[in-house]
Design a protein around this motif. Structure first.
Motif, PDB file in Angstrom:
ATOM      1  N   THR A 127     -10.670 -37.947 -10.299  1.00 54.15           N
ATOM      2  CA  THR A 127     -10.075 -36.624 -10.419  1.00 54.15           C
ATOM      3  C   THR A 127     -10.096 -35.918  -9.078  1.00 54.15           C
ATOM      4  N   SER A 138     -11.871 -29.737  -7.362  1.00 52.59           N
ATOM      5  CA  SER A 138     -11.321 -28.400  -7.581  1.00 52.59           C
ATOM      6  C   SER A 138     -11.384 -27.601  -6.284  1.00 52.59           C
ATOM      7  N   THR A 146     -11.386 -23.675  -4.732  1.00 54.54           N
ATOM      8  CA  THR A 146     -11.552 -22.253  -4.983  1.00 54.54           C
ATOM      9  C   THR A 146     -11.050 -21.469  -3.785  1.00 54.54           C
ATOM     10  N   ASP A 191      -7.414 -24.134  -7.829  1.00 57.56           N
ATOM     11  CA  ASP A 191      -7.649 -24.245  -9.268  1.00 57.56           C
ATOM     12  C   ASP A 191      -8.340 -22.992  -9.786  1.00 57.56           C
ATOM     13  N   ARG A 192      -9.079 -22.325  -8.873  1.00 54.97           N
ATOM     14  CA  ARG A 192      -9.819 -21.112  -9.225  1.00 54.97           C
ATOM     15  C   ARG A 192      -9.637 -20.089  -8.118  1.00 54.97           C
ATOM     16  N   VAL A 201      -4.124 -21.235 -13.265  1.00 52.63           N
ATOM     17  CA  VAL A 201      -5.257 -21.041 -12.366  1.00 52.63           C
ATOM     18  C   VAL A 201      -6.282 -20.139 -13.040  1.00 52.63           C
TER      19      VAL A 201
END
Length: 216
Positions: free
Chosen positions: A5, A8, A10, A100-101, A130
């Motif tokens: 994966t 992520s 931020t 993603d954040r 998001v």
């Protein structure tokens, strides 16, 4: 074999309201990607954050902060003052393409109309994919488009608001749960709920919910 994966990402968006507190800066993830919205550049530099991009019409940032950013290699995205979007909306538009954040800091204080506009912009469907939250000094505002688990402990107060129209939601871990029920933005139905178990869940099937968590 399951493919790995993607990690992520931020992005921290620094707005031009009240400067973020030292406690907020300490809570940020290590080495975040930082986007500054106009005068947020001053706040970011004062907090020791390395800004990747500064965006806005640059009408309120200090000349010193802007010159230091240009010298350090920060990308400057200038927009005309006569524009339809606030500087924060432009910053979120950029951050949502990268992350993603997204954590927004420095968005509290200042003008009430800016705060109301900022809270509505946070819930835009344009960045529904998001996870977005804003740290607002004495409160945290978490946007829920589909599902979020809140990182709060039992006894915490949580208020739920529908933004942009009615929202249909189901909750767990709260004293007064919602079971596929509609929150109307023109009522106070979701104000001052209480967390009963760690990591309460909010699922939204229609609309957008803003979960506001006041800090003592």
């Amino acid at each position: 074999m399951t493919p790995p994966t993607e990690p992520s990402v931020t992005v921290v968006v620094v707005a031009g309201g009240d400067p973020p507190t030292p406690e907020e800066i300490a809570r940020l993830p290590a080495n975040p990607v930082v986007v500054a919205a106009d005068a947020g550049l001053d706040h970011a530099q004062a907090a020791g954050l390395m800004v990747a991009v500064a965006v806005g019409d640059m009408d309120s940032v200090s000349p010193e902060a802007l010159a230091a950013a240009e010298q350090s290699g920060t990308r400057i995205e200038r927009h005309p003052p006569d524009k339809d979007q606030t500087d924060l909306e432009l910053a979120l538009e950029l951050a949502a393409r990268l992350a993603d954040r997204v954590i927004v800091i420095g968005a509290s204080g200042g003008r009430l109309d800016h705060l109301i506009g900022n809270l509505n912009v946070l819930a835009s469907p344009a960045w529904a994919g998001v996870d977005i939250e804003a740290w607002l000094g004495n409160a945290q505002a978490v946007v829920v488009h589909s599902h979020r688990a809140l990182a709060v402990e039992p006894g915490t107060t949580v208020s739920l608001f529908a933004l942009g129209g009615p929202a249909r939601a189901t909750t767990s871990g709260l004293a007064w749960p919602l079971n596929d029920e509609v929150l109307d933005p023109l009522t106070s139905r979701g104000v001052s709920n209480q967390v009963q178990s760690s990591s309460p869940q909010i699922a939204v099937s229609e609309g957008v919910v803003l979960a506001v968590i006041p800090h003592p």
